[in-house]
Scaffold this active site. Structure first.
Site, mmCIF file in Angstrom:
data_model
loop_
_atom_site.group_PDB
_atom_site.id
_atom_site.type_symbol
_atom_site.label_atom_id
_atom_site.label_comp_id
_atom_site.label_asym_id
_atom_site.label_seq_id
_atom_site.Cartn_x
_atom_site.Cartn_y
_atom_site.Cartn_z
ATOM 1 N N HIS A 58 0.866 -1.183 -0.111
ATOM 2 C CA HIS A 58 0.040 0.169 0.122
ATOM 3 C C HIS A 58 0.844 1.434 0.051
ATOM 4 O O HIS A 58 2.017 1.197 0.639
ATOM 5 C CB HIS A 58 -0.833 -0.058 1.142
ATOM 6 C CG HIS A 58 -2.125 0.983 1.231
ATOM 7 N ND1 HIS A 58 -2.122 2.137 1.440
ATOM 8 C CD2 HIS A 58 -3.408 0.697 0.676
ATOM 9 C CE1 HIS A 58 -3.076 2.768 1.140
ATOM 10 N NE2 HIS A 58 -3.886 1.898 0.786
ATOM 11 N N ASP A 74 -7.877 -5.329 -0.663
ATOM 12 C CA ASP A 74 -8.253 -5.969 -1.780
ATOM 13 C C ASP A 74 -7.787 -7.564 -1.846
ATOM 14 O O ASP A 74 -8.348 -8.264 -2.364
ATOM 15 C CB ASP A 74 -7.546 -5.535 -3.178
ATOM 16 C CG ASP A 74 -8.159 -4.107 -3.187
ATOM 17 O OD1 ASP A 74 -7.221 -3.168 -3.720
ATOM 18 O OD2 ASP A 74 -9.463 -3.835 -3.610
HETATM 19 C C1 SDX Z 1 -5.915 0.256 -3.169
HETATM 20 O O1 SDX Z 1 -4.138 4.925 -2.014
HETATM 21 C C2 SDX Z 1 -5.404 4.182 -1.529
HETATM 22 O O2 SDX Z 1 -5.814 4.348 -0.306
HETATM 23 C C3 SDX Z 1 -5.744 2.824 -2.298
HETATM 24 C C4 SDX Z 1 -6.845 2.024 -1.743
HETATM 25 C C5 SDX Z 1 -8.281 2.928 -1.561
HETATM 26 O O3 SDX Z 1 -8.870 2.428 -0.598
HETATM 27 O O4 SDX Z 1 -8.246 3.825 -2.322
HETATM 28 O O5 SDX Z 1 -6.413 1.509 -0.281
HETATM 29 C C6 SDX Z 1 -7.138 0.862 -2.518
HETATM 30 O O6 SDX Z 1 -5.779 0.553 -4.266
HETATM 31 C C7 SDX Z 1 -5.001 -0.603 -2.464
HETATM 32 C C8 SDX Z 1 -3.595 -1.208 -3.407
HETATM 33 C C9 SDX Z 1 -4.498 -2.286 -4.323
HETATM 34 N N1 SDX Z 1 -3.288 -2.726 -5.128
HETATM 35 C C10 SDX Z 1 -2.730 -3.908 -5.077
HETATM 36 O O7 SDX Z 1 -3.022 -4.638 -4.364
HETATM 37 C C11 SDX Z 1 -1.767 -4.050 -6.121
HETATM 38 C C12 SDX Z 1 -0.409 -4.702 -5.868
HETATM 39 N N2 SDX Z 1 0.016 -3.741 -4.818
HETATM 40 C C13 SDX Z 1 1.376 -3.128 -5.377
HETATM 41 O O8 SDX Z 1 0.982 -2.865 -6.926
HETATM 42 C C14 SDX Z 1 1.739 -1.876 -4.487
HETATM 43 O O9 SDX Z 1 1.820 -2.354 -3.248
HETATM 44 C C15 SDX Z 1 1.063 -0.426 -4.508
HETATM 45 C C16 SDX Z 1 0.663 0.025 -6.042
HETATM 46 C C17 SDX Z 1 -0.277 -0.648 -3.825
HETATM 47 C C18 SDX Z 1 2.073 0.378 -3.939
HETATM 48 O O10 SDX Z 1 3.154 0.476 -4.758
HETATM 49 P P1 SDX Z 1 4.272 1.236 -3.871
HETATM 50 O O11 SDX Z 1 3.967 2.775 -4.030
HETATM 51 O O12 SDX Z 1 5.491 0.924 -5.103
HETATM 52 O O13 SDX Z 1 4.432 0.778 -2.867
HETATM 53 P P2 SDX Z 1 5.659 0.787 -1.811
HETATM 54 O O14 SDX Z 1 6.778 2.099 -2.159
HETATM 55 O O15 SDX Z 1 5.417 0.904 -0.438
HETATM 56 O O16 SDX Z 1 6.734 -0.330 -2.250
HETATM 57 C C19 SDX Z 1 7.672 -0.596 -1.467
HETATM 58 C C20 SDX Z 1 8.630 -1.553 -2.258
HETATM 59 C C21 SDX Z 1 8.796 -1.262 -3.584
HETATM 60 O O17 SDX Z 1 10.200 -2.044 -3.850
HETATM 61 P P3 SDX Z 1 11.404 -1.104 -4.005
HETATM 62 O O18 SDX Z 1 11.124 -0.073 -4.988
HETATM 63 O O19 SDX Z 1 11.690 -0.442 -2.618
HETATM 64 O O20 SDX Z 1 12.470 -2.194 -4.316
HETATM 65 O O21 SDX Z 1 7.890 -2.829 -2.164
HETATM 66 C C22 SDX Z 1 7.452 -3.503 -3.323
HETATM 67 C C23 SDX Z 1 7.804 -2.076 -4.312
HETATM 68 O O22 SDX Z 1 8.186 -2.627 -5.607
HETATM 69 N N3 SDX Z 1 6.251 -3.861 -3.533
HETATM 70 C C24 SDX Z 1 5.933 -5.018 -3.867
HETATM 71 C C25 SDX Z 1 4.452 -4.828 -3.575
HETATM 72 N N4 SDX Z 1 4.088 -3.985 -3.320
HETATM 73 C C26 SDX Z 1 5.112 -2.951 -3.236
HETATM 74 N N5 SDX Z 1 6.493 -6.224 -4.034
HETATM 75 C C27 SDX Z 1 5.685 -7.214 -4.344
HETATM 76 N N6 SDX Z 1 4.418 -7.376 -4.226
HETATM 77 C C28 SDX Z 1 3.928 -6.426 -3.867
HETATM 78 N N7 SDX Z 1 2.401 -6.411 -3.993
#
Ligand code: SDX
Length: 392
Positions: free
Chosen positions: A270, A327
């Site tokens: 998130h 989700d």
């Molecule tokens: C919603 O904003 C909101 O409030 C949204 C929401 C709402 O109610 O409106 O809460 C609803 O959209 C929830 C999120 C749903 N999406 C997913 O579940 C898709 C899978 N999740 C990822 O795509 C991701 O976690 C995001 C898009 C949600 C956030 O991505 P970020 O901004 O890259 O997250 P981060 O910066 O905290 O990530 C830290 C690290 C990163 O790696 P590095 O760049 O540090 O090497 O963790 C990695 C990310 O690449 N990472 C993941 C991951 N999520 C983040 N690695 C593997 N699997 C994952 N799910």
């Protein structure tokens, strides 16, 4: 730097905003709507009560709630001509594609509530959007399965009406199961609002230009559809089904950790929560309740529980502070109730319309609000002279 301009914009970014609707503490996993915790609201309240709270700022009295529900109920029907609009889509159109189109078209049918300078029209448009989303969503489902549209009824609750419009057929009435109705109403509460997420920011930015509320909500629906945002509930269940059995979980965790692999664990991570998403906790509890009430067991739930257990004990997920989000479990419940996966994000949009409309009203009624204008750091080339094509 080569061509890089540096400048001090000397202004606060218009990308951030003040809001009194929702508070999130991502480190502590806290979510409050107008000061009330999501745990208490999802346990004690109803979606209509939360809608009133978000729109008006206070929990309603019994009479206020009854009046509000009555107003919403009386707006649940949609213009009959809209059913012709649906017939322009292919039957296999994704329901979110239909929702983007149909909600945007509402301003062509309800232009008597598009004058955003008139507080009365703003409130009518707000009630219309909240009231009509279940009808439009049910119609999108019915159209996709080739069944006739079912009209709303005024003797049912908001959520009960939606269940009946979705699953009733002329040949057989759908009996609303109170346990299912309560579970779905709770799911709507969990999705009602979430501060400045991507789709809500889209609605606010579109609204800041003076666009009509129907167009602004359609913009929010389009943004929500993305798999990184609201589309994750559909992607998460598809992922859990693809994993299929617990022995296949390690290979998916390994893929999620591999920087060279674009695969992400859907329903995990998130932008804000670096702790457990409080909505996921409630959602997991609700899965157990619904599966027990329906007397079904879903092997996907076991896969989800074991995937969570393994991920939360994996150094990568611990270090990156990745936890299940709203989700991760929702699709299991929605599937058990009978919704196909391509309807999951439609239900997210249905519920989030309450938050979008509340944010739109908050922004548009602020006399000091200006058109949004996020700025940039220019990284292109410095000014240079034009070179005629024969000399290039
Ligand atoms: C919603 O904003 C909101 O409030 C949204 C929401 C709402 O109610 O409106 O809460 C609803 O959209 C929830 C999120 C749903 N999406 C997913 O579940 C898709 C899978 N999740 C990822 O795509 C991701 O976690 C995001 C898009 C949600 C956030 O991505 P970020 O901004 O890259 O997250 P981060 O910066 O905290 O990530 C830290 C690290 C990163 O790696 P590095 O760049 O540090 O090497 O963790 C990695 C990310 O690449 N990472 C993941 C991951 N999520 C983040 N690695 C593997 N699997 C994952 N799910």
């Amino acid at each position: 730097q080569t061509g890089m301009f540096t400048y001090d914009p000397g202004f606060t970014s218009t990308a951030s905003c003040d809001s009194a609707l929702t508070f999130i503490d991502g480190d502590e996993g806290v979510l409050l709507h107008r000061g009330y915790s999501i745990e208490e609201l999802s346990e004690e309240s109803s979606f209509m009560e939360v809608a009133y709270l978000l729109l008006r700022g206070e929990l309603p009295s019994k009479d206020q709630l009854s009046d509000f529900e009555g107003t919403i109920t009386r707006h649940t029907m949609v213009h009959e001509q809209l059913s012709t609009f649906y017939r322009g889509f292919r039957r296999d159109a994704h329901p979110m594609a239909i929702m983007c189109g149909v909600v945007g078209a509402l301003s062509a049918f309800y232009h008597d509530s598009t004058d955003i300078t008139d507080p009365k029209q703003r409130m009518i448009a707000s009630h219309r959007l909240i009231a009509k989303m279940p009808t439009l969503a049910a119609m999108a489902y019915k159209y996709s399965v080739g069944q006739p549209f079912i009209y709303p009824r005024n003797d049912l609750s908001y959520t009960g009406n939606f269940l009946r419009m979705t699953f009733s057929v002329p040949a057989e009435e759908y009996e609303v199961n109170p346990i299912i109705e309560k579970a779905l109403d709770r799911i709507f509460i969990l999705h009602a609002d979430h501060e400045q997420n991507a789709s809500t920011s889209t609605v606010r930015l579109a609204g800041s230009s003076g666009a009509n509320p129907f167009a602004c909500i359609a913009a929010g629906i389009a943004c929500l559809w993305g798999p990184a945002h609201g589309g994750a509930n559909e992607a998460a269940l598809n992922m859990l089904r693809e994993i299929g059995t617990p022995d296949r979980i390690p290979s998916y965790i390994a893929r999620a950790k591999n920087k060279d692999d674009p695969f992400r664990l859907m329903g995990f991570g998130h932008r804000v929560y670096k702790n457990y998403d409080p909505r996921a906790t409630v959602m997991q509890k609700t899965v157990r309740e619904v599966l027990t009430a329906l007397n079904v067991s879903d092997p996907v739930f076991d896969v989800a529980l074991q995937l969570e257990e393994m991920a939360l004990h994996d150094d990568y997920f611990i270090e990156k502070k990745l936890f299940p989000n709203v989700d991760f479990y929702s699709g299991i419940i929605l599937s058990a109730i009978g919704f196909p996966t391509d309807m999951f994000t439609v239900l997210f949009a249905l519920a989030r319309t309450v938050g979008w409309v509340a944010h739109w009203n908050e922004m548009i009624s602020d006399p000091a609000q200006k058109i949004g204008r996020p700025r940039q750091l220019y990284t292109g080339p410095a000014q240079r002279p034009y070179v005629p094509v024969e000399k290039r």
